[in-house]
Design a protein around this motif. Structure first.
Motif, PDB file in Angstrom:
ATOM      1  N   GLN A  95       0.828  -1.205   0.000  1.00  0.00           N
ATOM      2  CA  GLN A  95       0.000   0.000   0.000  1.00  0.00           C
ATOM      3  C   GLN A  95       0.868   1.262   0.000  1.00  0.00           C
ATOM      4  OE1 GLN A  95      -2.844  -0.345  -0.808  1.00  0.00           O
ATOM      5  NE2 GLN A  95      -3.835  -2.099   0.115  1.00  0.00           N
ATOM      6  N   LEU A  96       2.041   1.192   0.651  1.00  0.00           N
ATOM      7  CA  LEU A  96       2.974   2.321   0.582  1.00  0.00           C
ATOM      8  C   LEU A  96       3.483   2.535  -0.839  1.00  0.00           C
ATOM      9  CD1 LEU A  96       5.176   2.041   3.816  1.00  0.00           C
ATOM     10  CD2 LEU A  96       3.680   3.933   3.161  1.00  0.00           C
ATOM     11  N   SER A  97       3.686   1.436  -1.570  1.00  0.00           N
ATOM     12  CA  SER A  97       4.117   1.536  -2.956  1.00  0.00           C
ATOM     13  C   SER A  97       3.070   2.256  -3.792  1.00  0.00           C
ATOM     14  CB  SER A  97       4.373   0.133  -3.521  1.00  0.00           C
ATOM     15  OG  SER A  97       4.709   0.191  -4.889  1.00  0.00           O
ATOM     16  N   PHE A  98       1.809   1.916  -3.583  1.00  0.00           N
ATOM     17  CA  PHE A  98       0.723   2.583  -4.300  1.00  0.00           C
ATOM     18  C   PHE A  98       0.642   4.050  -3.888  1.00  0.00           C
ATOM     19  CE2 PHE A  98      -3.844   3.605  -4.866  1.00  0.00           C
ATOM     20  CZ  PHE A  98      -3.925   3.410  -6.238  1.00  0.00           C
ATOM     21  N   THR A  99       0.818   4.321  -2.590  1.00  0.00           N
ATOM     22  CA  THR A  99       0.815   5.692  -2.092  1.00  0.00           C
ATOM     23  C   THR A  99       1.950   6.496  -2.706  1.00  0.00           C
ATOM     24  OG1 THR A  99      -0.121   4.953   0.014  1.00  0.00           O
ATOM     25  CG2 THR A  99       0.911   7.129  -0.015  1.00  0.00           C
ATOM     26  N   ASP A 100       3.103   5.852  -2.864  1.00  0.00           N
ATOM     27  CA  ASP A 100       4.277   6.500  -3.452  1.00  0.00           C
ATOM     28  C   ASP A 100       3.967   7.012  -4.851  1.00  0.00           C
ATOM     29  OD1 ASP A 100       6.847   7.327  -4.081  1.00  0.00           O
ATOM     30  OD2 ASP A 100       7.533   5.316  -4.585  1.00  0.00           O
ATOM     31  N   ILE A 101       3.373   6.158  -5.677  1.00  0.00           N
ATOM     32  CA  ILE A 101       3.052   6.563  -7.043  1.00  0.00           C
ATOM     33  C   ILE A 101       1.989   7.655  -7.049  1.00  0.00           C
ATOM     34  CG2 ILE A 101       2.148   5.754  -9.257  1.00  0.00           C
ATOM     35  CD1 ILE A 101       3.326   3.021  -8.610  1.00  0.00           C
ATOM     36  N   GLY A 102       1.006   7.540  -6.141  1.00  0.00           N
ATOM     37  CA  GLY A 102      -0.037   8.557  -6.062  1.00  0.00           C
ATOM     38  C   GLY A 102       0.494   9.916  -5.652  1.00  0.00           C
ATOM     39  N   THR A 103       1.386   9.951  -4.656  1.00  0.00           N
ATOM     40  CA  THR A 103       1.952  11.225  -4.213  1.00  0.00           C
ATOM     41  C   THR A 103       2.869  11.821  -5.281  1.00  0.00           C
ATOM     42  OG1 THR A 103       3.722  10.035  -3.047  1.00  0.00           O
ATOM     43  CG2 THR A 103       1.788  10.687  -1.765  1.00  0.00           C
ATOM     44  N   ASP A 104       3.536  10.973  -6.077  1.00  0.00           N
ATOM     45  CA  ASP A 104       4.336  11.482  -7.193  1.00  0.00           C
ATOM     46  C   ASP A 104       3.450  12.231  -8.189  1.00  0.00           C
ATOM     47  OD1 ASP A 104       6.650  10.475  -6.155  1.00  0.00           O
ATOM     48  OD2 ASP A 104       6.731   8.719  -7.456  1.00  0.00           O
ATOM     49  N   THR A 105       2.264  11.678  -8.449  1.00  0.00           N
ATOM     50  CA  THR A 105       1.340  12.335  -9.375  1.00  0.00           C
ATOM     51  C   THR A 105       0.847  13.656  -8.795  1.00  0.00           C
ATOM     52  OG1 THR A 105       0.627  10.197 -10.271  1.00  0.00           O
ATOM     53  CG2 THR A 105      -0.824  12.079 -10.640  1.00  0.00           C
ATOM     54  N   LEU A 106       0.484  13.655  -7.503  1.00  0.00           N
ATOM     55  CA  LEU A 106       0.036  14.886  -6.860  1.00  0.00           C
ATOM     56  C   LEU A 106       1.145  15.942  -6.867  1.00  0.00           C
ATOM     57  CD1 LEU A 106      -1.937  13.503  -3.774  1.00  0.00           C
ATOM     58  CD2 LEU A 106      -2.860  14.398  -5.911  1.00  0.00           C
ATOM     59  N   PHE A 107       2.381  15.505  -6.626  1.00  0.00           N
ATOM     60  CA  PHE A 107       3.520  16.425  -6.646  1.00  0.00           C
ATOM     61  C   PHE A 107       3.661  17.044  -8.040  1.00  0.00           C
ATOM     62  CE2 PHE A 107       7.830  17.818  -7.055  1.00  0.00           C
ATOM     63  CZ  PHE A 107       8.237  18.209  -5.793  1.00  0.00           C
ATOM     64  N   THR A 108       3.549  16.217  -9.073  1.00  0.00           N
ATOM     65  CA  THR A 108       3.680  16.708 -10.451  1.00  0.00           C
ATOM     66  C   THR A 108       2.608  17.738 -10.766  1.00  0.00           C
ATOM     67  OG1 THR A 108       4.610  14.586 -11.149  1.00  0.00           O
ATOM     68  CG2 THR A 108       3.724  16.019 -12.872  1.00  0.00           C
ATOM     69  N   VAL A 109       1.371  17.446 -10.403  1.00  0.00           N
ATOM     70  CA  VAL A 109       0.264  18.367 -10.656  1.00  0.00           C
ATOM     71  C   VAL A 109       0.487  19.684  -9.924  1.00  0.00           C
ATOM     72  CG1 VAL A 109      -2.196  18.742 -10.227  1.00  0.00           C
ATOM     73  CG2 VAL A 109      -1.425  16.566 -11.152  1.00  0.00           C
ATOM     74  N   SER A 110       0.889  19.598  -8.664  1.00  0.00           N
ATOM     75  CA  SER A 110       1.111  20.806  -7.866  1.00  0.00           C
ATOM     76  C   SER A 110       2.269  21.628  -8.422  1.00  0.00           C
ATOM     77  CB  SER A 110       1.383  20.405  -6.415  1.00  0.00           C
ATOM     78  OG  SER A 110       1.500  21.546  -5.598  1.00  0.00           O
ATOM     79  N   ALA A 111       3.330  20.966  -8.865  1.00  0.00           N
ATOM     80  CA  ALA A 111       4.476  21.681  -9.430  1.00  0.00           C
ATOM     81  C   ALA A 111       4.106  22.384 -10.739  1.00  0.00           C
ATOM     82  CB  ALA A 111       5.627  20.700  -9.669  1.00  0.00           C
ATOM     83  N   MET A 112       3.309  21.714 -11.568  1.00  0.00           N
ATOM     84  CA  MET A 112       2.873  22.333 -12.831  1.00  0.00           C
ATOM     85  C   MET A 112       2.047  23.585 -12.544  1.00  0.00           C
ATOM     86  SD  MET A 112       3.875  20.347 -15.479  1.00  0.00           S
ATOM     87  CE  MET A 112       2.661  20.350 -16.775  1.00  0.00           C
ATOM     88  N   ARG A 113       1.196  23.518 -11.536  1.00  0.00           N
ATOM     89  CA  ARG A 113       0.370  24.677 -11.202  1.00  0.00           C
ATOM     90  C   ARG A 113       1.229  25.801 -10.616  1.00  0.00           C
ATOM     91  NH1 ARG A 113      -3.032  22.076  -8.850  1.00  0.00           N
ATOM     92  NH2 ARG A 113      -2.513  22.396  -6.665  1.00  0.00           N
TER      93      ARG A 113
END
Length: 380
Positions: A95-113
């Motif tokens: 579940q941490l592995s899945f969380t890792d990928i999810g937070t990477d996506t959130l980080f990318t979205v936030s950085a783009m904004r």
């Protein structure tokens, strides 16, 4: 045989991998961090995704265990443990592995904004690039760099699915029933693929640590039970191929590079906040995302340690005076792959140290940004 036991789980794991990719793309496209969804809706959605993924992983594991348990023992961090403890630890890691990928996506979205809202970020990036070792080269677009590497990170989910597609899958001839091995020729390459190989690859695509954790002890068990040196080396060679793919295509090209980009963007965010007296969500999201990634990468390095212990038996086989020439040739190929994996682990470890240094220096440098050349001096 594992292949004869896991047939029914294959279609569901393919669907799980497709859903895994779909969730990340949806998070990126919908930009969920900028829309004021009700908190209850967000919490329920996240819990349902984790529950569905956990149930799928357990269902697949229930098909795998009867075949695997004959050949392997349950270990955590190199120590033999009970099945219940092994299961709880690896489900948590999964579940941490899945969380890792999810937070990477959130980080990318936030950085783009952040790039859209604060024009000064582009100026800071150009100054950081000019004071790096690559400063003589033109600075690439930070927006393009963030978005493209996030897209490339999806390859760790897409490649295993494509690599194990069989001609029978397109023609609906691959029967996913118990006691059928599903032997068919792969679309990519000339290899003949069975359900067992497909299952382990789809486990990588889904990031299901409980299934991934069985590959090394299973190969070790098969190698010990093999009656000839050729069969022993064949088991170890398949394991080495799998580890080589994980180290270079997932751990380095995805995790390590992504972590370095995140550390740079996070330090630029801190610098921007200092210059503009503003606040940004990356100040809290960034450390959380990177800590989860660092933890998962550390666990992957521990897995590599177990791999080197298993393949050490190959040296004993090669040292035997009565081995044939083909066995020596197979050992040479295996040794080359093992050396490459050692190099990959060293590069991965060095990359992690560099990321940790950037995070620490973000709090020490006056302008928050640090390169290997030292603290970066920014001009407003």
């Amino acid at each position: 045989y594992v292949s004869a036991a896991v047939g029914p789980a294959i279609p569901w794991l393919r669907a799980g991998a497709a859903g895994h990719i779909g969730v990340q793309v949806a998070m990126f496209c919908l930009d969920i961090t900028s829309v004021a969804y009700p908190m209850l809706v967000c919490i329920v959605t996240v819990l349902l995704v984790f529950l569905a993924r956990g149930l799928l992983e357990w269902w697949a594991l229930s098909h795998v265990l009867p075949a695997f348990v004959k050949h392997c023992r349950f270990k955590v961090f190199g120590s033999e443990v009970s099945f219940v403890f092994w299961l709880l630890m690896n489900i948590t890691f999964s579940q941490l592995s899945f969380t890792d990928i999810g937070t990477d996506t959130l980080f990318t979205v936030s950085a783009m904004r952040m790039l859209e809202q604060h024009q000064i970020v582009a100026s800071i990036w150009h100054q950081v690039w000019k004071q790096s070792l690559l400063g003589a080269l033109p600075a690439p677009s930070l927006r393009l760099l963030i978005a493209s590497w996030w897209a490339l990170s999806l390859l760790q989910m897409i490649v295993p699915v494509l690599r194990t597609l069989r001609y029978g899958d397109f023609q609906l001839r691959s029967e996913h029933k118990f006691r059928l091995m599903g032997t068919s020729k792969a679309v990519c390459g000339d290899a003949v693929v069975r359900h067992g190989t497909v299952l382990l690859s789809l486990a990588d695509a889904n990031g299901m640590v409980t299934l991934q954790a069985l590959s090394i002890p299973y190969a070790a068990g098969l190698s010990q039970s093999a009656t000839t040196p050729v069969r022993k080396l064949s088991c170890l060679k398949k394991l080495a191929d799998q580890q080589f793919e994980r180290i270079f295509f997932s751990y380095i090209l995805e995790t390590a590079v992504q972590l370095n980009i995140q550390a740079t963007v996070y330090s630029i965010c801190i610098a921007m906040c200092k210059l503009t007296k503003a606040t940004h969500e990356l100040q809290s999201l960034g450390p959380f995302s990177m800590v989860v990634s660092l933890l998962m990468t550390f666990l992957k390095l521990l897995e590599a340690k177990d791999f080197f212990q298993v393949v050490a038996v190959a040296e004993q086989i090669a040292a035997s005076p009565d081995v044939c020439e083909s066995t020596r040739s197979n050992h040479s190929a295996l040794a080359y792959k093992v050396h490459a994996i050692r190099l990959g682990c060293a590069l991965l470890f060095g990359s992690l140290l560099y990321v940790v240094a950037k995070l620490l220096m973000a709090q020490s440098c006056e302008d928050a940004v640090w390169n290997i050349t030292g603290c970066v001096t920014l001009h407003a």
